[in-house]
Design a protein around this motif. Structure first.
Motif, PDB file in Angstrom:
ATOM      1  N   PRO A   1      24.252  20.952  28.138  1.00  0.00           N
ATOM      2  CA  PRO A   1      25.247  20.871  27.059  1.00  0.00           C
ATOM      3  C   PRO A   1      25.872  19.482  26.984  1.00  0.00           C
ATOM      4  O   PRO A   1      26.033  18.808  27.996  1.00  0.00           O
ATOM      5  CB  PRO A   1      26.291  21.904  27.496  1.00  0.00           C
ATOM      6  CG  PRO A   1      26.189  21.939  28.982  1.00  0.00           C
ATOM      7  CD  PRO A   1      24.728  21.694  29.284  1.00  0.00           C
ATOM      8  N   GLY A   2      26.211  19.055  25.778  1.00  0.00           N
ATOM      9  CA  GLY A   2      26.954  17.820  25.594  1.00  0.00           C
ATOM     10  C   GLY A   2      26.256  16.569  26.075  1.00  0.00           C
ATOM     11  O   GLY A   2      26.882  15.690  26.652  1.00  0.00           O
ATOM     12  N   ARG A   3      24.954  16.466  25.833  1.00  0.00           N
ATOM     13  CA  ARG A   3      24.201  15.286  26.272  1.00  0.00           C
ATOM     14  C   ARG A   3      24.784  14.050  25.591  1.00  0.00           C
ATOM     15  O   ARG A   3      24.997  14.018  24.387  1.00  0.00           O
ATOM     16  CB  ARG A   3      22.737  15.454  25.910  1.00  0.00           C
ATOM     17  CG  ARG A   3      21.847  14.431  26.582  1.00  0.00           C
ATOM     18  CD  ARG A   3      20.379  14.874  26.522  1.00  0.00           C
ATOM     19  NE  ARG A   3      19.583  14.092  27.413  1.00  0.00           N
ATOM     20  CZ  ARG A   3      19.476  14.294  28.719  1.00  0.00           C
ATOM     21  NH1 ARG A   3      20.117  15.271  29.282  1.00  0.00           N
ATOM     22  NH2 ARG A   3      18.719  13.523  29.465  1.00  0.00           N
ATOM     23  N   ALA A   4      25.042  13.015  26.403  1.00  0.00           N
ATOM     24  CA  ALA A   4      25.683  11.814  25.875  1.00  0.00           C
ATOM     25  C   ALA A   4      25.355  10.627  26.769  1.00  0.00           C
ATOM     26  O   ALA A   4      24.832  10.789  27.871  1.00  0.00           O
ATOM     27  CB  ALA A   4      27.204  12.005  25.814  1.00  0.00           C
ATOM     28  N   VAL A   5      25.664   9.444  26.277  1.00  0.00           N
ATOM     29  CA  VAL A   5      25.578   8.220  27.060  1.00  0.00           C
ATOM     30  C   VAL A   5      27.024   7.779  27.298  1.00  0.00           C
ATOM     31  O   VAL A   5      27.786   7.588  26.352  1.00  0.00           O
ATOM     32  CB  VAL A   5      24.782   7.124  26.316  1.00  0.00           C
ATOM     33  CG1 VAL A   5      24.778   5.837  27.108  1.00  0.00           C
ATOM     34  CG2 VAL A   5      23.349   7.600  26.047  1.00  0.00           C
ATOM     35  N   LEU A   6      27.397   7.682  28.579  1.00  0.00           N
ATOM     36  CA  LEU A   6      28.786   7.404  28.947  1.00  0.00           C
ATOM     37  C   LEU A   6      28.873   6.242  29.932  1.00  0.00           C
ATOM     38  O   LEU A   6      27.990   6.075  30.767  1.00  0.00           O
ATOM     39  CB  LEU A   6      29.401   8.619  29.658  1.00  0.00           C
ATOM     40  CG  LEU A   6      29.436   9.938  28.937  1.00  0.00           C
ATOM     41  CD1 LEU A   6      29.787  11.043  29.911  1.00  0.00           C
ATOM     42  CD2 LEU A   6      30.474   9.874  27.846  1.00  0.00           C
ATOM     43  N   PRO A   7      29.976   5.501  29.897  1.00  0.00           N
ATOM     44  CA  PRO A   7      30.200   4.516  30.950  1.00  0.00           C
ATOM     45  C   PRO A   7      30.595   5.237  32.241  1.00  0.00           C
ATOM     46  O   PRO A   7      31.500   6.063  32.243  1.00  0.00           O
ATOM     47  CB  PRO A   7      31.346   3.652  30.414  1.00  0.00           C
ATOM     48  CG  PRO A   7      31.947   4.396  29.286  1.00  0.00           C
ATOM     49  CD  PRO A   7      30.980   5.445  28.849  1.00  0.00           C
TER      50      PRO A   7
END
Length: 175
Positions: free
Chosen positions: A60-66
């Motif tokens: 869930p909530g796949r993202a690219v994050l720092p």
């Protein structure tokens, strides 16, 4: 199925506090404590559902994050406990802009879990050192603290689901 009994408990607590007439202060305090524990159970249930879905490839909530943002959010969530234990926190970043791709809820839960462990398994007045760095396509988050050193023979088992090192303490109930 698991949420229904939790909702029923929450309603029961609310009804007990909302009865006409003066409510004893002890009942109000107890209701607040029960609500807080129910919130923890809700969070645990959410985590178990996310892990179950992740085991079947549904992140869930796949993202690219720092990565440093994930660490900062986990530290902010533990700020009261860090202050209460008088812990010194150092956060070192090996390079600017370490970005990770994955499930945002799982990345946050992972950071919160390991930082929470560093707080919980520390000593009052101790320290926590967090290092984030990247090497090619691998990001690292290393958490160290001033608590007891773990037995290396047991550390490998900690990566298994539902495993933890526990020391059993039997305490008399507080009434």
């Amino acid at each position: 199925d698991l949420r229904t009994p939790l909702a029923a408990m929450r309603v029961s607590v609310d009804v007990a506090v909302a009865k006409p007439g003066p409510v004893p202060p002890g009942t109000i305090t107890l209701a607040g404590q029960v609500r807080a524990e129910l919130d923890k159970v809700d969070q645990l249930l959410d985590g178990l559902l996310v892990l179950a879905r992740a085991e079947h490839g549904a992140l869930p909530g796949r993202a690219v994050l720092p990565l440093d943002y994930v660490v900062s959010a986990a530290l902010a969530a533990r700020e009261d406990a860090i202050t209460a234990r008088n812990l010194t926190v150092q956060h070192y970043s090996g390079s600017d802009g370490i970005w990770v791709e994955g499930s945002q809820p799982l990345l946050r839960r992972m950071a919160d879990n390991v930082i929470g462990n560093a707080v919980r398994h520390n000593r009052d007045g101790g320290w926590i050192a967090i290092t984030t760095m990247a090497d090619d396509d691998v990001a690292w988050m290393i958490i160290e603290n001033g608590g007891d050193i773990l037995d290396p023979a047991q550390v490998a088992g900690l990566a298994q689901p539902f495993r933890r090192l526990v020391s059993i303490r039997i305490c008399p109930p507080a009434f």
